[in-house]
Motif scaffolding. Structure first.
Motif, PDB file in Angstrom:
ATOM      1  N   ILE A 147       0.809  -1.228   0.000  1.00 27.42           N
ATOM      2  CA  ILE A 147       0.000   0.000   0.000  1.00 27.42           C
ATOM      3  C   ILE A 147       0.840   1.277   0.000  1.00 27.42           C
ATOM      4  CG2 ILE A 147      -1.876  -1.237   1.157  1.00 27.42           C
ATOM      5  CD1 ILE A 147      -1.179   0.283   3.708  1.00 27.42           C
ATOM      6  N   ALA A 148       2.154   1.133   0.218  1.00 30.46           N
ATOM      7  CA  ALA A 148       3.044   2.302   0.135  1.00 30.46           C
ATOM      8  C   ALA A 148       4.428   1.841  -0.307  1.00 30.46           C
ATOM      9  CB  ALA A 148       3.128   3.021   1.475  1.00 30.46           C
ATOM     10  N   HIS A 149       5.031   2.618  -1.219  1.00 27.32           N
ATOM     11  CA  HIS A 149       6.359   2.266  -1.707  1.00 27.32           C
ATOM     12  C   HIS A 149       6.989   3.484  -2.367  1.00 27.32           C
ATOM     13  CE1 HIS A 149       9.644  -0.026  -3.414  1.00 27.32           C
ATOM     14  NE2 HIS A 149       9.322   0.384  -4.636  1.00 27.32           N
ATOM     15  N   ALA A 150       8.285   3.633  -2.155  1.00 27.72           N
ATOM     16  CA  ALA A 150       9.069   4.707  -2.787  1.00 27.72           C
ATOM     17  C   ALA A 150       8.466   6.084  -2.519  1.00 27.72           C
ATOM     18  CB  ALA A 150       9.193   4.457  -4.290  1.00 27.72           C
ATOM     19  N   GLY A 151       7.997   6.294  -1.303  1.00 22.90           N
ATOM     20  CA  GLY A 151       7.481   7.602  -0.910  1.00 22.90           C
ATOM     21  C   GLY A 151       6.056   7.887  -1.324  1.00 22.90           C
ATOM     22  N   LYS A 152       5.381   6.930  -1.951  1.00 26.63           N
ATOM     23  CA  LYS A 152       4.015   7.161  -2.427  1.00 26.63           C
ATOM     24  C   LYS A 152       3.045   6.143  -1.829  1.00 26.63           C
ATOM     25  CE  LYS A 152       5.517   9.055  -6.884  1.00 26.63           C
ATOM     26  NZ  LYS A 152       5.445   8.910  -8.368  1.00 26.63           N
ATOM     27  N   ILE A 153       1.812   6.592  -1.630  1.00 23.12           N
ATOM     28  CA  ILE A 153       0.745   5.690  -1.190  1.00 23.12           C
ATOM     29  C   ILE A 153       0.142   5.071  -2.448  1.00 23.12           C
ATOM     30  CG2 ILE A 153      -1.492   5.506  -0.037  1.00 23.12           C
ATOM     31  CD1 ILE A 153      -0.706   7.873   1.694  1.00 23.12           C
ATOM     32  N   ARG A 154       0.253   3.754  -2.577  1.00 21.71           N
ATOM     33  CA  ARG A 154      -0.216   3.052  -3.768  1.00 21.71           C
ATOM     34  C   ARG A 154      -1.677   2.628  -3.650  1.00 21.71           C
ATOM     35  NH1 ARG A 154       2.765   0.425  -7.244  1.00 21.71           N
ATOM     36  NH2 ARG A 154       1.330  -1.356  -7.073  1.00 21.71           N
ATOM     37  N   HIS A 155      -2.173   2.546  -2.440  1.00 20.52           N
ATOM     38  CA  HIS A 155      -3.506   1.990  -2.179  1.00 20.52           C
ATOM     39  C   HIS A 155      -4.564   3.080  -2.324  1.00 20.52           C
ATOM     40  CE1 HIS A 155      -6.458  -0.128   0.674  1.00 20.52           C
ATOM     41  NE2 HIS A 155      -6.326  -0.915  -0.371  1.00 20.52           N
ATOM     42  N   GLU A 156      -5.428   2.958  -3.329  1.00 19.62           N
ATOM     43  CA  GLU A 156      -6.391   4.016  -3.615  1.00 19.62           C
ATOM     44  C   GLU A 156      -7.354   4.303  -2.462  1.00 19.62           C
ATOM     45  OE1 GLU A 156      -9.697   5.271  -7.013  1.00 19.62           O
ATOM     46  OE2 GLU A 156      -8.337   3.582  -7.354  1.00 19.62           O
ATOM     47  N   PRO A 157      -7.945   3.290  -1.801  1.00 20.65           N
ATOM     48  CA  PRO A 157      -8.836   3.584  -0.666  1.00 20.65           C
ATOM     49  C   PRO A 157      -8.142   4.353   0.451  1.00 20.65           C
ATOM     50  CG  PRO A 157      -9.181   1.338  -1.413  1.00 20.65           C
ATOM     51  CD  PRO A 157      -7.976   1.849  -2.132  1.00 20.65           C
ATOM     52  N   THR A 158      -6.841   4.069   0.662  1.00 22.85           N
ATOM     53  CA  THR A 158      -6.083   4.799   1.687  1.00 22.85           C
ATOM     54  C   THR A 158      -5.867   6.244   1.259  1.00 22.85           C
ATOM     55  OG1 THR A 158      -4.972   2.771   2.404  1.00 22.85           O
ATOM     56  CG2 THR A 158      -3.933   4.855   3.003  1.00 22.85           C
ATOM     57  N   ARG A 159      -5.555   6.454  -0.034  1.00 28.62           N
ATOM     58  CA  ARG A 159      -5.380   7.828  -0.540  1.00 28.62           C
ATOM     59  C   ARG A 159      -6.682   8.616  -0.401  1.00 28.62           C
ATOM     60  NH1 ARG A 159      -2.748   5.390  -5.004  1.00 28.62           N
ATOM     61  NH2 ARG A 159      -4.561   5.829  -6.286  1.00 28.62           N
ATOM     62  N   GLU A 160      -7.789   7.980  -0.735  1.00 30.15           N
ATOM     63  CA  GLU A 160      -9.074   8.660  -0.638  1.00 30.15           C
ATOM     64  C   GLU A 160      -9.403   9.014   0.809  1.00 30.15           C
ATOM     65  OE1 GLU A 160     -11.770   5.931  -2.427  1.00 30.15           O
ATOM     66  OE2 GLU A 160     -11.193   6.433  -4.489  1.00 30.15           O
ATOM     67  N   ALA A 161      -9.099   8.095   1.738  1.00 30.06           N
ATOM     68  CA  ALA A 161      -9.358   8.375   3.153  1.00 30.06           C
ATOM     69  C   ALA A 161      -8.490   9.524   3.649  1.00 30.06           C
ATOM     70  CB  ALA A 161      -9.101   7.121   3.988  1.00 30.06           C
ATOM     71  N   LEU A 162      -7.254   9.572   3.163  1.00 27.83           N
ATOM     72  CA  LEU A 162      -6.344  10.650   3.553  1.00 27.83           C
ATOM     73  C   LEU A 162      -6.847  11.974   3.034  1.00 27.83           C
ATOM     74  CD1 LEU A 162      -3.600  11.250   4.934  1.00 27.83           C
ATOM     75  CD2 LEU A 162      -2.544  11.008   2.677  1.00 27.83           C
ATOM     76  N   GLU A 163      -7.318  12.012   1.797  1.00 29.40           N
ATOM     77  CA  GLU A 163      -7.828  13.261   1.217  1.00 29.40           C
ATOM     78  C   GLU A 163      -9.083  13.740   1.931  1.00 29.40           C
ATOM     79  OE1 GLU A 163      -8.350  12.267  -2.852  1.00 29.40           O
ATOM     80  OE2 GLU A 163      -6.186  12.126  -3.263  1.00 29.40           O
ATOM     81  N   ARG A 164      -9.964  12.791   2.292  1.00 27.39           N
ATOM     82  CA  ARG A 164     -11.176  13.173   3.040  1.00 27.39           C
ATOM     83  C   ARG A 164     -10.811  13.767   4.392  1.00 27.39           C
ATOM     84  NH1 ARG A 164     -13.124   8.139   1.192  1.00 27.39           N
ATOM     85  NH2 ARG A 164     -12.744   7.242   3.244  1.00 27.39           N
ATOM     86  N   GLY A 165      -9.821  13.149   5.050  1.00 31.34           N
ATOM     87  CA  GLY A 165      -9.412  13.638   6.355  1.00 31.34           C
ATOM     88  C   GLY A 165      -8.797  15.008   6.304  1.00 31.34           C
ATOM     89  N   ARG A 166      -8.069  15.284   5.216  1.00 34.03           N
ATOM     90  CA  ARG A 166      -7.396  16.579   5.097  1.00 34.03           C
ATOM     91  C   ARG A 166      -8.300  17.643   4.483  1.00 34.03           C
ATOM     92  NH1 ARG A 166      -1.353  14.617   3.043  1.00 34.03           N
ATOM     93  NH2 ARG A 166      -0.697  13.730   5.059  1.00 34.03           N
ATOM     94  N   GLY A 167      -9.404  17.159   3.855  1.00 38.12           N
ATOM     95  CA  GLY A 167     -10.320  18.115   3.247  1.00 38.12           C
ATOM     96  C   GLY A 167     -11.254  18.730   4.237  1.00 38.12           C
TER      97      GLY A 167
END
Length: 425
Positions: free
Chosen positions: A405-425
């Motif tokens: 779900i994460a590699h080379a400094g990036k979050i690869r897992h789409e549901p995790t990215r979406e949850a992060l964006e919702r939390g920061r939005g």
């Protein structure tokens, strides 16, 4: 490749990432294993790890600092996350959509995160599926917890004072945990019923000796249609008059090539009952079905969970209030919100003489076998990710691509990215 096994510090967590028998096999494959002292608790002492070829370290900072890969059971704490370094691999239950900020922090540090919940349910990944291993233990233990809280025998008992009937057990959800709960309750002699929104699991439930809860289907009574002699009209009447007697017969309802008429096709669409209802209607029907069953049920085990989301409510307050005094609900979904509206994680709530248990980390209550099974899963994960003893990530592979779900400094897992964006939005 150096594998680090720190001591789990979460409250109630007594499992360990690798047990000595697995360490010995990994050592033969060329892995070096570093274990924090006390990681295996009293059932896997430091001496057993040393005999298996591991190096026991006194401080967790040393384990995190020296290892190339960290094998944990639960997600790292914020303090542990800070101890991790660039290029390091983390394998554990993390649940990215529930803890996106932690994943973002690990990604920013250059840590490769392999989350076990995200391993795909395919045959090739079965030996790595720690979620199923732990769910099986939870299903088994949930029945024992319920039986201990229930003021009745589970089996029918014949005594000098008379015979008591077998307790009725209802298991909601027929996944790995649910099927194990059904099997365990059946072995203890209970009268078991299983329910799942997927009608295709009926065969699995019944194969364990349980009844599958489903709506009763009433066969419609066939009404005899009154006979009416066919009278040709229009062109057909003219053709009969000209001697073409075949036109005196009614038209065929079905063509010789076997195609159905539009009326028959429409009738076929209406069949299928329970499995073909619209979602809203099916939900209403399922809830009413469960409500009726609960009125005569002694022990309920709920197991329905949706990865990364709140668990669905299957038992409302009103439904629980209709249950008989002394009934027990064991909610295995307590940590993700609960399948019962009254569930409180980590507590036993008594509401109108009904006990609602919300146990957390149930596999951790059986740490010996839980650790053994988890450790074997981890051995197979490591063989997949580091087949030659060195990390080799192939993102064309379905298992690696899904669970990393994460590699080379990036979050690869789409549901995790979406949850992060919702939390920061």
């Amino acid at each position: 490749m150096k594998l680090g096994v720190p001591r789990e510090r979460a409250t109630g967590e007594n499992r360990v990432g690798l047990v000595p028998e697995t360490v010995a096999r990994l050592a033969r494959l060329g892995f070096e294993v570093l274990v924090e002292t006390g990681a295996g608790r009293e059932y896997n002492p430091d001496s057993a790890y040393e005999e298996a070829g591991a190096r026991v370290l006194q401080a967790r900072e040393e384990v995190y600092g020296e290892s190339d890969a960290v094998i944990k059971v639960l997600r790292p704490s914020p303090e542990e996350a800070e101890m991790m370094h660039d290029g390091q691999l983390l394998v554990c239950f993390l649940n990215g959509p529930m803890y996106p900020e932690l994943v973002a922090r690990l990604a920013a540090k250059g840590v490769t995160v392999f989350s076990l919940e995200a391993i795909p349910r395919i045959s090739r990944a079965q030996s790595m599926d720690a979620l199923s291993s732990m769910s099986s233990i939870a299903g088994y233990k949930s029945v024992l917890l319920g039986a201990n809280a229930l003021g009745k025998y589970l089996p029918m008992m014949t005594t000098a004072a008379g015979t008591t009937r077998a307790s009725k057990v209802l298991v909601l959800g027929a996944g790995v945990a649910g099927l194990q709960a059904i099997a365990t309750a059946g072995r203890l002699g209970a009268e078991v019923t299983g329910f799942d929104v997927r009608p295709e699991v009926k065969e699995q439930v019944e194969s364990l000796g349980a009844r599958f809860l489903e709506p009763e289907r009433e066969e419609p009574e066939e009404e005899e249609e009154p006979y009416e002699e066919y009278e040709p009209k229009g062109l057909a009447r003219i053709m009969v008059a000209l001697g073409f007697n075949s036109f005196a017969e009614p038209p065929e309802e079905r063509e010789k090539n076997g195609r159905k008429t539009s009326a028959e096709a429409e009738s076929m669409k209406r069949t299928g009952g329970y499995a073909t209802l619209q979602p809203e209607e099916k939900q209403r029907q399922d809830r009413e079905l469960i409500r009726r069953e609960l009125r005569t049920t002694d022990l309920v085990i709920t197991t329905a969970q949706i990865p990364g989301r709140r668990a669905p409510i299957l038992i409302t307050r009103e439904m629980a209030e209709e249950m008989a005094p002394g009934s027990v609900i064991v909610d295995l979904a307590a940590e993700s919100g609960g399948n019962c509206e009254l569930t409180e994680a980590g507590k036993t709530v008594e509401h109108r003489l009904v006990k609602i248990m919300g146990p957390v980390n149930v596999p951790g209550m059986m740490p010996i076998h839980a650790s053994q099974l988890y450790s074997r899963n981890m051995e197979n994960v490591l063989k997949h990710l580091a087949p030659e003893g060195e990390l080799s990530l192939d993102f064309e592979d379905e298992i690696t691509a899904s669970a990393c779900i994460a590699h080379a400094g990036k979050i690869r897992h789409e549901p995790t990215r979406e949850a992060l964006e919702r939390g920061r939005g």
